[in-house]
Write an enzyme that holds these catalytic residues in place. Structure first.
Site, PDB file in Angstrom:
ATOM      1  N   GLU A   1       1.322  -0.548  -4.872  1.00  0.00           N
ATOM      2  CA  GLU A   1       0.307   0.223  -5.241  1.00  0.00           C
ATOM      3  C   GLU A   1       0.834   1.756  -5.855  1.00  0.00           C
ATOM      4  O   GLU A   1       1.205   2.582  -4.871  1.00  0.00           O
ATOM      5  CB  GLU A   1      -0.739   0.460  -4.084  1.00  0.00           C
ATOM      6  CG  GLU A   1      -1.895   1.424  -4.642  1.00  0.00           C
ATOM      7  CD  GLU A   1      -2.164   2.108  -3.277  1.00  0.00           C
ATOM      8  OE1 GLU A   1      -3.660   2.712  -3.446  1.00  0.00           O
ATOM      9  OE2 GLU A   1      -1.582   2.413  -2.307  1.00  0.00           O
TER      10      GLU A   1
ATOM     11  N   ASP B   1     -11.919   0.862  -3.120  1.00  0.00           N
ATOM     12  CA  ASP B   1     -11.551   2.307  -3.202  1.00  0.00           C
ATOM     13  C   ASP B   1     -12.420   3.231  -4.226  1.00  0.00           C
ATOM     14  O   ASP B   1     -12.411   4.344  -4.055  1.00  0.00           O
ATOM     15  CB  ASP B   1     -10.203   2.652  -3.414  1.00  0.00           C
ATOM     16  CG  ASP B   1      -9.104   2.399  -2.136  1.00  0.00           C
ATOM     17  OD1 ASP B   1      -9.530   2.591  -1.022  1.00  0.00           O
ATOM     18  OD2 ASP B   1      -8.213   1.899  -2.396  1.00  0.00           O
TER      19      ASP B   1
ATOM     20  N   ASP C   1       0.828  -1.258   0.088  1.00  0.00           N
ATOM     21  CA  ASP C   1      -0.107   0.077  -0.161  1.00  0.00           C
ATOM     22  C   ASP C   1       0.731   1.228   0.120  1.00  0.00           C
ATOM     23  O   ASP C   1       1.856   1.427   0.609  1.00  0.00           O
ATOM     24  CB  ASP C   1      -1.127   0.302   1.222  1.00  0.00           C
ATOM     25  CG  ASP C   1      -2.117   1.028   1.231  1.00  0.00           C
ATOM     26  OD1 ASP C   1      -2.754   0.916   0.204  1.00  0.00           O
ATOM     27  OD2 ASP C   1      -2.033   1.840   2.164  1.00  0.00           O
TER      28      ASP C   1
END
Length: 584
Positions: A356, A423, A327
């Protein structure tokens, strides 16, 4: 000839080793400006009669975007080293482009040319081979299935009884996933990507309290180990989500800082600006965005690095996981990721490392850090073209061509391709509820280079806006599932597994784009087979011509399996529909 548009670098996506004996060379030129390009190449030490010995190989124009054409050639140098330049031809002139600039005639000395010094096998970008054939399924554990009510957190709601909120709980857990592994096997899934499972305060778990412990609402380590084993028994890989950029507010070192201030032994674990540390009205320390509950970790601190690298190693050693999704990976220092790769690959050499990153990611993809990044440029282009009608056919093809040429081919083969996630709004919602448009998106995703990921519930027609709307409880009552859409997904996944050209082995070429009818025609080719795919993003029937080069060949409707006459010259496509034919 616009020389200012001609570009090449002897590294990155322009010149790289595809394998231990093959080089890929690319050149950029102004769109529709150049007629022919040839590679002038030779071994730098191969001289005869005081003359450097060279060969000339034609390059192929493989793609175009709104500004540039991209030329490509594959070369196997005899001695794994090469000097090279480009002979570039338009209707008015011929020039030779080298590292030193442009010349009317090819320079005689190797010192003028681009240099690939030596193809060292250790420098070849290596990602796990299994990823190329994997179809991922993203699970948000709190919302997939509740299999063990005895571990429900306090205040757990009845499954699906209310709309998802940022602070409510429905009791999703590992046992629920285990109970539905047969469902995933039927769909054709071969990889599960779990959003964070570690102990945390929130329902999304991106605010880690303890990286070494599973959140009790999901189960215990024994249950997780059983889940991983049952997945492996079905040929399903498991990837976990790691948040190493920041911790949660209740992470014990941060709590120690809040309690003891500058007397805490953890002050250098974070990026603190001043004392006393405060969260309101604004945090006076670095955070993810400006979120006070997510203090940024100082990954340059040796103690922090050791702790996090032990975390990365522990879950592989103890539970045999197959991948880490990282992340906010671009905000962590590069050296940390280099050390991360060494540590995890030393434990299990085919672990998949996925970062990411939403922007140009070449600095992370040299083979010393990540195996792949999440392919958001593909996501954005596909949604803008098909779901939102914000991009026409030609602009879509331009962007996809740009994406494919932004990275080496062996990087593209393991890129993580998604259309929606925890998301973002659901795909069906992005499409305004138009299932036919959503199907076109899934067709593009599952026929594209890389490794595709389906967000849980998309395959049965779930809808919902952005966070928290996209995080609804999975629907398990078949009467409330879109089973026709489920079968559509199964068919696409099956084609990806059985048809080399359709899946990751096929090279993509755009053949036709039309902004008036807003359709695209592209090919996927592997050896002697070619699959033509036409996508109609218009609410009317279209007829799309089959290119003349395929006349007289054996043609089969790949979707229905029906053989077509070799005299068929066009494909009729229904509104918001597609055609897919295999040509041999």
């Amino acid at each position: 000839m616009l020389k200012e548009a001609i570009d090449h670098r002897p590294k990155n996506n322009f010149a790289y080793a595809y394998d231990d004996e093959t080089l890929h060379i690319r050149l950029q030129t102004k769109k529709n400006d150049i007629d022919h390009v040839s590679l002038i190449h030779g071994d730098p030490y191969n001289w005869k009669d005081e003359k450097w010995q060279t060969s000339k190989t034609a390059m192929e124009r493989i793609a175009s975007d709104h500004l540039f054409d991209y030329w490509f050639v594959e070369i196997k140098p005899s001695y794994r080293r090469m000097r090279y330049g480009f002979e570039i031809v338009d209707e008015n002139e011929t020039v030779v482009f080298t590292e030193k600039g442009f010349y009317k005639e090819a320079p005689s000395h190797t010192g003028f040319y681009f240099c690939f010094p030596f193809l060292n096998a250790i420098d070849v970008f290596q990602a796990p081979d299994w990823v190329k054939d994997t179809v991922w399924y993203q699970i948000f554990p709190e919302r997939f299935a509740n299999g063990d009510a005895s571990i429900n957190p306090e205040g757990t709601l009845e499954w699906g009884s209310k709309k998802p909120g940022q602070n409510n709980f429905f009791g999703g857990d590992f046992e629920g996933v285990i109970e539905h592994l047969d469902y995933l096997t039927e769909l054709g899934i071969s990889g599960i990507y779990f959003t964070p499972i570690f102990k945390a305060y929130s329902n999304h778990k991106y605010d880690t309290i303890d990286y070494m412990e599973i959140d009790p609402q999901f189960g215990d380590k024994k249950t997780f180990k059983r889940l991983v084993q049952k997945c492996h028994d079905r040929g399903i890989r498991v990837m976990l989500d790691a948040v190493f950029n920041h911790s949660g507010y209740y992470f014990s070192p941060f709590q120690d800082v809040l309690e003891k201030g500058q007397d805490s032994k953890y002050t250098d674990w974070f990026h603190l600006w001043e004392f006393p540390v405060q969260t309101e009205p604004k945090p006076n320390y670095d955070t993810f965005a400006f979120e006070p509950n997510m203090p940024k970790l100082n990954t340059e601190n040796p103690e922090v690095k050791e702790y996090l690298l032990n975390v990365a190693k522990y879950w592989i050693e103890e539970f045999d996981i197959d991948g880490w999704r990282l992340d906010v990976a671009n905000e962590v220092d590069h050296q940390f990721w280099r050390d991360f790769r060494k540590v995890v690959k030393s434990v299990k050499d085919d672990v998949y490392i996925l970062g990411e990153i939403w922007h140009d990611s070449m600095p992370w993809l040299h083979g010393d850090q990540f195996d792949a990044v999440m392919n958001y440029p593909f996501t954005t282009a596909a949604l803008e073209y098909l779901a939102k009608d914000e991009r026409k056919a030609e602009a879509f093809a331009d962007e996809i061509s740009h994406v494919l040429n932004a990275y080496p081919e062996n990087v593209n083969e393991v890129a993580f391709n998604l259309l929606g996630s925890h998301d973002t709004p659901r795909v069906l919602t992005e499409c305004g509820g138009n299932k036919d448009k959503a199907k076109l998106l899934y067709l593009l995703q599952l026929s594209f280079a890389g490794t595709p990921c389906i967000y849980y519930g998309d395959e049965i027609g779930m809808s919902g806006g952005g966070d928290p709307g996209c995080r609804a409880c999975m629907i398990w009552e078949e009467d409330n599932q879109d089973r026709e859409l489920f079968e559509f997904f199964k068919r696409l996944i099956s084609l990806r597994k059985t048809e080399k050209a359709f899946g990751n082995s096929g090279s993509l070429r755009f053949i036709e784009t039309n902004d008036t009818t807003n359709h695209i025609l592209f090919s996927k080719s592997y050896e002697s087979e070619t699959i033509l795919i036409a996508v109609n993003n218009l609410n009317q029937t279209l007829n799309v011509a089959i290119p003349n080069e395929f006349n007289g060949r054996n043609i089969k409707n790949l979707w229905t399996g029906v053989a077509l006459s070799s005299e068929v010259s066009s494909l009729e496509i229904s509104p918001y529909g597609f055609a897919m034919v295999k040509i041999q």
